[in-house]
Write a protein that holds these residues in place. Structure first.
Motif, short mmCIF file in Angstrom:
data_model
loop_
_atom_site.label_atom_id
_atom_site.label_comp_id
_atom_site.label_asym_id
_atom_site.label_seq_id
_atom_site.Cartn_x
_atom_site.Cartn_y
_atom_site.Cartn_z
N VAL B 98 0.76 -1.37 -0.11
CA VAL B 98 0.05 0.06 -0.12
C VAL B 98 0.85 1.36 -0.02
O VAL B 98 0.70 2.18 -0.78
CB VAL B 98 -0.99 -0.02 1.18
N ASN B 101 2.32 1.42 -3.56
CA ASN B 101 1.34 1.68 -4.74
C ASN B 101 0.62 2.78 -4.53
O ASN B 101 0.12 3.58 -5.25
CB ASN B 101 0.43 0.42 -4.84
N SER B 155 -5.29 -2.34 3.18
CA SER B 155 -5.41 -2.56 1.69
C SER B 155 -6.84 -2.26 1.32
O SER B 155 -7.10 -2.45 -0.05
CB SER B 155 -4.67 -3.83 1.48
N GLU B 160 -2.12 -6.28 -3.50
CA GLU B 160 -1.08 -5.35 -3.91
C GLU B 160 0.00 -6.20 -4.55
O GLU B 160 0.33 -7.30 -4.12
CB GLU B 160 -0.58 -4.75 -2.48
#
Lengths: 499, 336
Positions: B98, B101, B155, B160
């Motif tokens: 997380v 990204n 998330s 992910e």
């Protein structure tokens, strides 16, 4: 009297170690036969062979005229040979009746019938003159009562031979007298009794004959009336051991007060306790089980906490909340229960000695084991600890040598206030006097000792001053010159007036 | 006395054999032989198993199980257990994803976050067990469920994905395998195992961890700060769970939410197979290391015998029972 049991030429080895060699022992109906000897002499092994826990390598067991060999305890029990163990085998969460008849429950279809169990247990207790409620949980009983339950359980199996393995170790004086009454009743019923104990006074009081064992062999059997304490001890250790009481204190009257306790309170266990400990003194704490002596010691050492009270070390007030604090103030504690609280049997002698403070044996973050071993070898030499090497696992040492390792641990910390809680419990006669010599050396070095002991002879032999406790209170403070077995016992049994 | 003499004799004639068994431990030698036998069995039964690819798969799988096992060895020696390492590892990994990204942080930041998070969970376990005296099983069962849920919360129940090999940020994959297919992870695992062994056997905290596992109360009454040492065992387990998370991300790239339950059992099983006693006080890193490879060889090898992966769990169960039985049998014999 007719013989009920004969054990002849019993041999037993564990691997290459011979623990019993040509041992003979006999028991008559209605007799109390003491089995004595130092720890490791082979008494328990012999009794475990009799009760089917161990098998013998050679020899004969003749029970009621027939040769027998039991391969498990249940067979022996069914035949009427039962043992009352030193450690109580009780299930605390079950009731007294459920414990007595465990494995033999009364059934009502597929359900257990507790009503009938309680009834049967009550009948049993009535017959034995025991005042125990069958419906209460065993965990709520005193150790003395639990012992009674254990005995009742043994009797309920129609026992013809009952083996008592150090039954009095955890009992108070009154409970011991109760136990003796029961044993005398059993004699009346023609039951043969084997009584294992270290306590000479009891042997004189209750037994008819004494068999002494040493190093896995029988030394001899004698009638109790014909013998003396000194004679038995000599048979046990193979030499005379002096047991002369101290007559006067060796501490100068102006000696510094190293430890002062003021108004210590902890629930009902310790009530308003105040005392002082002088430099170079052995201060004996006498009293019965539950008098609050161990509780007092654990509070001073920070193992438990008090509700109120002040502690001064060398005149300075200190706040001890955990053992780490006590160690910093130079206090060391030798627990009454060595295996549980004193040593780590799974670690080496060396690791046990230096456990408290490894900092002086490190190079950066790493421990230097060579340095540890060298330092501990020094202690082993000084305290004459019998061990093949400092790397030996502690559990392989005898009780006396384990105790010396604990002493070494506190010497290593340079502790100058040492609390010895039952320092010779479970230690054999020979090693005992070595521990005593060691304690005397320690006070000669200027250390001070609080010694808690339930053995009267030990208190009178070692102490400079004696504090007697009863039910959490200090009932007397006696100079050794004024102390006697009789007055100590009077103060130890003194109760707070109700009102 | 006779016993003393006997022991002295044994010592003076100490052979190379006893020196080796003393250094590594008899049980460790036995399981090393078992490992070799299992490997030989698979190799004999399946030519495909003998390929280099298989070795790579075994290595890949051994990294995260290995780190989990090394860490939890410390906890098990104290007499405790840590059930949270598997889920806390995946929770940390997905949080790292997380961070990379969604927050567009550099990969190294994501890796640091993973380590901090997993070690933090270890610290919480340590405080719960050592300070607040919760039973380890219950405390870590709680944090196991918390971390499993937390990963999904953070998330938002999304998978992910870490950067792929060859992409701009794919450098981190080379920690475990170079682009030339060299398993650098093995070196890292060995280095960490040596480090763990040194900490366990030659530092204060290690010595106290053994002491606590043998007899916590006697250790406390010796004036040792048992709370700190016991808590450290869980912190170490958490730290290694962090390394396991990085290894997992680097090896498998994709992290799915809500996973990780059961991974702790692979780690714990490796420790137990390696001869560390669940009763505490006894244990070895060498044993755990070998135990890890028994786990991963079974996991990777069984499909080559046309057995589906669930057989791995099935058979692993038997291996664990056998290992524990050998341990108990040996102790019983020693006590006789």
């Amino acid at each position: 009297m007719e013989s009920i049991l004969e054990m002849n030429g019993i041999d037993k080895s564990f691997g290459p170690v011979k623990v019993l060699s040509n041992v003979s022992f006999d028991l008559r109906r209605g007799e109390v036969h003491a089995l004595m000897g130092e720890n490791g002499a082979g008494k328990s092994t012999l009794m475990k062979i009799l009760t089917g826990i161990f098998s013998k390598d050679a020899g004969k067991i003749i029970y009621e005229g027939n040769e027998v060999e039991y391969t498990n305890p249940k067979d022996a029990m069914d035949a009427g040979i039962v043992i009352v163990h030193q450690e109580l085998n009780m299930i605390n969460h079950l009731t007294v009746a459920q414990n007595v008849f465990i494995g033999r429950e009364s059934m009502n279809g597929i359900l257990t019938d507790d009503h009938d169990l309680n009834h049967k247990a009550q009948e049993l207790f009535d017959r034995l003159n025991m005042d125990i409620n069958p419906k209460v949980k065993v965990g709520s009983l005193t150790v003395g009562k639990m012992q009674m339950v254990e005995i009742a359980k043994a009797i309920s199996m129609n026992a013809k031979i009952v083996v008592f393995d150090e039954p009095s170790a955890a009992l108070t004086e009154t409970e011991i007298q109760e136990l003796f009454k029961i044993i005398r009743d059993l004699k009346q019923q023609n039951i043969g009794i084997v009584y294992i104990s270290h306590r000479m006074d009891e042997i004189k009081q209750i037994t008819d004959r004494v068999t002494v064992m040493r190093d896995g062999a029988t030394v001899g059997t004698i009638d109790t009336v014909d013998t003396t304490k000194a004679k038995i001890i000599k048979m046990m250790v193979g030499r005379e051991v002096s047991e002369t009481p101290k007559t006067e204190s060796t501490v100068p009257t102006d000696a510094e007060t190293v430890l002062q306790v003021v108004n210590m309170n902890a629930g009902k266990r310790v009530i308003d306790l105040s005392f002082e400990l002088k430099k170079g003194e052995i201060l004996g704490f006498s009293g019965l089980m539950g008098a609050g002596r161990t509780e007092m010691a654990r509070i001073i050492f920070g193992a438990d906490t008090a509700d109120s009270g002040e502690i001064y070390v060398h005149g300075q007030q200190v706040h001890i909340r955990k053992p780490v604090d006590a160690v910093k103030h130079g206090i060391g504690y030798l627990s009454e229960d060595r295996k549980q609280f004193g040593v780590i049997v799974g670690m080496s002698v060396a690791d046990n000695v230096v456990l408290t403070d490894l900092n002086r044996y490190t190079n950066g973050p790493l421990i230097n084991d060579h340095k540890i071993n060298a330092a501990v070898e020094q202690h082993v030499k000084e305290l004459r600890i019998k061990t093949p090497s400092v790397k030996q696992l502690l559990g392989n040492l005898s009780g006396g040598n384990q105790q010396k390792v604990v002493i070494a641990k506190w010497l290593e910390q340079a502790s100058d206030i040492l609390i010895f809680d039952e320092p010779t419990r479970g230690i054999d006669v020979g090693a005992k006097s070595e521990i005593y010599d060691l304690m005397n050396n320690l006070v000669d070095m200027g250390k001070s000792i609080i010694m808690i002991s339930s053995e009267m002879t030990e208190i009178l032999r070692m102490s400079d001053r004696i504090i007697v406790m009863s039910e959490g209170r200090k009932t007397a403070e006696l100079d050794i010159a004024d102390a006697s077995q009789e007055n100590i016992m009077t103060y130890a049994t003194m109760r707070e007036e109700i009102g | 006395m006779a016993q003393t003499i006997k022991k002295a004799k044994i010592k003076s004639t100490e052979s190379t054999y006893t020196k080796i068994t003393n250094a590594i431990g008899l049980q460790q030698i036995v399981i090393l032989i078992v490992l070799i036998l299992i490997y030989a069995l698979f190799a004999a039964a399946s030519p495909a198993f003998r390929s280099g690819n298989t070795m790579t798969s075994i290595m890949d799988a051994s990294y995260y199980v290995g780190f989990l096992g090394l860490g939890v060895t410390f906890v098990i020696i104290t007499g405790g257990i840590d059930l949270s390492i598997g889920t806390s590892m995946m929770c940390a990994a997905i949080t790292g994803g997380v961070v990379y990204n969604e927050l567009h942080a550099p990969v190294w930041v994501a890796l640091v976050v993973i380590m901090v998070m997993a070690t933090g969970v270890g610290l919480i376990n340590g405080i719960l067990v050592a300070k607040f005296k919760l039973p380890p099983f219950i405390a870590t069962l709680g944090t196991m469920m918390i971390t499993r849920g937390l990963g999904s919360i953070i998330s938002n129940v999304k998978t992910e994905t870490f950067p792929l090999r060859g992409s701009a940020n794919g450098w981190y994959k080379s920690i475990f395998r170079t682009d030339g297919n060299f398993p650098t992870g093995v070196i890292l695992l060995v280095v960490m195992a040596i480090l763990a062994s040194v900490v366990l056997n030659h530092t204060k905290v290690g010595r106290y961890i053994f002491a606590i596992g043998s007899n916590r109360e006697a250790t406390r009454l010796s004036g040792v700060n048992v709370v700190t040492s016991e808590a450290m065992a869980y912190v170490i387990a958490g730290f290694f769970a962090g390394l396991a998370a990085i290894a997992y991300a680097a090896t498998y790239t994709t992290i799915m939410p809500g996973t990780g339950a059961g991974f702790e059992m692979d780690g714990i099983a490796a420790v137990v197979v390696g001869g560390t006693s669940l009763a505490g006080g006894v244990g070895s890193i060498v044993g755990t290391f070998i135990g890890v490879f028994i786990m991963t060889v079974l996991k990777v090898g069984l499909p080559y015998l046309d057995l589906q992966p669930h057989y791995q769990i099935f058979i692993t169960g038997f291996v664990v029972l056998l290992a524990v039985y050998v341990d108990i049998y040996r102790n019983r014999k020693a006590n006789k």
